[in-house]
Scaffold this motif. Structure first.
Motif, short mmCIF file in Angstrom:
data_model
loop_
_atom_site.label_atom_id
_atom_site.label_comp_id
_atom_site.label_asym_id
_atom_site.label_seq_id
_atom_site.Cartn_x
_atom_site.Cartn_y
_atom_site.Cartn_z
N ALA A 117 1.34 1.40 -2.20
CA ALA A 117 0.80 0.09 -1.84
C ALA A 117 -0.71 0.16 -1.65
CB ALA A 117 1.47 -0.43 -0.56
N GLU A 126 6.85 -12.69 -5.32
CA GLU A 126 7.12 -11.37 -5.89
C GLU A 126 6.00 -10.39 -5.58
OE1 GLU A 126 7.66 -12.48 -9.91
OE2 GLU A 126 9.60 -13.46 -9.55
N GLU A 134 6.36 -9.40 -1.83
CA GLU A 134 7.52 -8.54 -1.64
C GLU A 134 7.33 -7.18 -2.29
OE1 GLU A 134 11.08 -11.85 -1.05
OE2 GLU A 134 10.78 -10.95 -3.04
N ARG A 135 6.60 -7.14 -3.39
CA ARG A 135 6.33 -5.85 -4.02
C ARG A 135 5.48 -4.97 -3.12
NH1 ARG A 135 8.25 -1.77 -6.68
NH2 ARG A 135 6.80 -0.79 -8.15
N VAL A 181 5.51 -5.01 0.08
CA VAL A 181 6.43 -4.54 1.12
C VAL A 181 7.28 -3.40 0.60
CG1 VAL A 181 8.36 -5.17 2.62
CG2 VAL A 181 6.47 -6.79 2.26
N GLU A 182 7.84 -3.55 -0.60
CA GLU A 182 8.68 -2.50 -1.20
C GLU A 182 7.91 -1.19 -1.35
OE1 GLU A 182 9.90 -4.12 -4.88
OE2 GLU A 182 11.21 -5.65 -3.99
N LEU A 183 6.61 -1.29 -1.61
CA LEU A 183 5.78 -0.10 -1.80
C LEU A 183 5.31 0.50 -0.48
CD1 LEU A 183 3.59 -1.28 -4.84
CD2 LEU A 183 5.53 0.31 -4.87
N GLY A 184 5.76 -0.08 0.63
CA GLY A 184 5.40 0.48 1.94
C GLY A 184 4.08 -0.02 2.48
N ARG A 186 10.78 -16.72 2.01
CA ARG A 186 10.64 -15.32 1.63
C ARG A 186 9.17 -14.89 1.60
NH1 ARG A 186 14.21 -14.40 -3.72
NH2 ARG A 186 12.72 -12.64 -3.87
N ALA A 207 7.55 -12.01 3.92
CA ALA A 207 6.95 -10.82 3.30
C ALA A 207 5.61 -10.49 3.96
CB ALA A 207 6.77 -11.05 1.80
#
Length: 429
Positions: A29, A69, A72-73, A75-78, A112, A116
């Motif tokens: 991230a 997106e 949220e990406r 977030v997914e990447l930390g 969402r 995020a």
């Protein structure tokens, strides 16, 4: 030092060893955020980055699935913000869910997106006026703020330093803790290059709140992105008046910084505001009263007659503005919907003081977390909206389909009580 150059600019971007490490060897991230910040710095011709102390995020407002997106990406990447970070309005009123009429996919995606940004460590302030929620960087601090009125306020009224960061660039700066050192981060770009003399305006008008969105609208349309030093305004000009002026100037033009001589922190006098230089040739401007009245008239697209709603609070209403509104409330409920948009911080103060019931009794609908121009809250029909906000007046027709009428807060209250336009013209004659 390390240099980055992708061949798109004539200058190389110089990174410190820590910045080079963040770009090359940090988590995914941070790498993504730093890569975007560095790339934008190259495009803007910056020679280095500047460490920031805070950020304010405009990218949390839902405009389409791509924004969801992206958040949220991260977030997914930390991802996690590296500096204190507040959030601008979202597309929902989370405290009053039925205020907003969006349903299905749009509502789900808006929620969402808001979640995020909270997951990235941003404070859920949900306000376009974070300075009212305690987010007030000090004079000279470098920050990365989004939202045009907030940028103008931070630069002009607080004396912090930020450019007008767009959606998604703002969160990248917050994650990286850095921004390109360019634009209004630089001393030379903060000095005034034009002087606006308001001495021809009646002193009484300059004490009234209704004047400042009009002056701001004129300022934005006249100076665009130049930095103006404004002389002739009273030393008693309030934060709310400066807030309203800056919001209108940033909406009608690209104003990111203005100086009010003798009032704002970088303009104790005209010479200081000009940085010891002379204004650009032909850059002295003197708005005439007739000119400002004409500008005021452009803020209305509807003529005399009925109104269907009133909305105030763009930028978000302050506690002081609530005090003024409460003093004006009629003894019987309004004849048309009366919306006040504000931040959670101000709403909680009203709630703690037991003041919400008085507004509800008058028919005032307090909207938090969002505003009536960016999400469907107004009655679902074409109509006429009255407002005391230059920013609402600018965006209402295109964003909502409503016609708009501009007036003072007093005008708005009287008109809402009668269901038709009532305006005091005496100060503009």
């Amino acid at each position: 030092m390390f240099y980055v150059n992708h061949g798109m600019t004539e200058t190389s971007l110089e990174l410190s060893p820590l910045e080079a490490e963040l770009l090359a060897a940090s988590g995914p991230a941070m790498q993504l955020a730093m890569g975007i910040v560095v790339r934008m710095g190259e495009i803007l011709g910056a020679r280095e980055l500047v460490e920031i102390t805070s950020s304010h995020i405009d990218g949390c407002l839902y405009h389409g699935d791509g924004g969801v997106e992206f958040g949220e990406r991260l977030v997914e990447l930390g991802g996690a913000v590296a500096v204190p970070t507040t959030l601008n309005v979202g597309a929902l009123d989370l405290l009053h869910p039925t205020r907003v009429r969006s349903r299905g996919h749009k509502r789900e995606m808006a929620l969402r997106q808001m979640r995020a940004y909270q997951a990235l460590g941003c404070a859920p302030t949900w306000t376009c006026a974070p300075y009212q929620a305690g987010h007030r960087p000090a004079l000279g601090e470098h920050v990365a703020w989004g939202e045009s009125n907030a940028v103008c306020f931070a630069n002009s009224v607080l004396g912090a330093r930020t450019n007008r960061y767009g959606d998604f660039m703002d969160i990248c700066c917050a994650l990286a803790g850095r921004a390109p050192r360019t634009g209004l981060h630089l001393d030379e770009n903060r000095r005034a290059t034009t002087v606006v003399d308001t001495s021809a305006i009646a002193p009484e008008l300059k004490t009234r709140d209704v004047f400042y969105p009009v002056l701001g609208t004129w300022l934005g349309a006249t100076v665009d992105d130049r930095v103006a030093a404004i002389i002739g305004l009273p030393g008693t000009v309030t934060e709310d008046q400066l807030k309203a002026m800056g919001a209108a100037a940033a909406s009608s033009g690209a104003v990111g910084l203005f100086h009010v001589v003798g009032v704002t922190p970088e303009a104790p006098d005209l010479a200081t505001a000009l940085g010891g230089a002379s204004p650009e040739p032909g850059a002295d401007l003197t708005p005439h009263p007739d000119e400002l009245r004409a500008v005021r008239d452009t803020l209305s697209t509807a003529g005399a007659g009925r109104i269907d709603a009133v909305a105030v609070g763009s930028p978000h209403f302050s506690l002081t503005e609530f005090d003024r509104l409460q003093a004006l409330l009629p003894s019987t409920p309004f004849a048309v919907p009366f919306y006040v948009c504000t931040g959670r911080s101000e709403y909680r103060r009203l709630e703690a003081a037991g003041r919400l019931e008085r507004f509800a009794d008058a028919g005032v609908e307090i909207v938090v977390d969002t505003c009536v121009v960016v999400t469907p809250i107004l009655p679902p029909k074409d109509g006429v909206l009255m407002t005391n906000s230059g920013k609402f007046a600018h965006y209402t027709p295109s964003n909502t389909g409503y016609g708009v009428v501009y007036g003072s807060l007093e005008d708005c209250v009287r008109s809402a009580a009668r269901g038709r336009i009532v305006r005091d013209e005496s100060l503009w004659s």
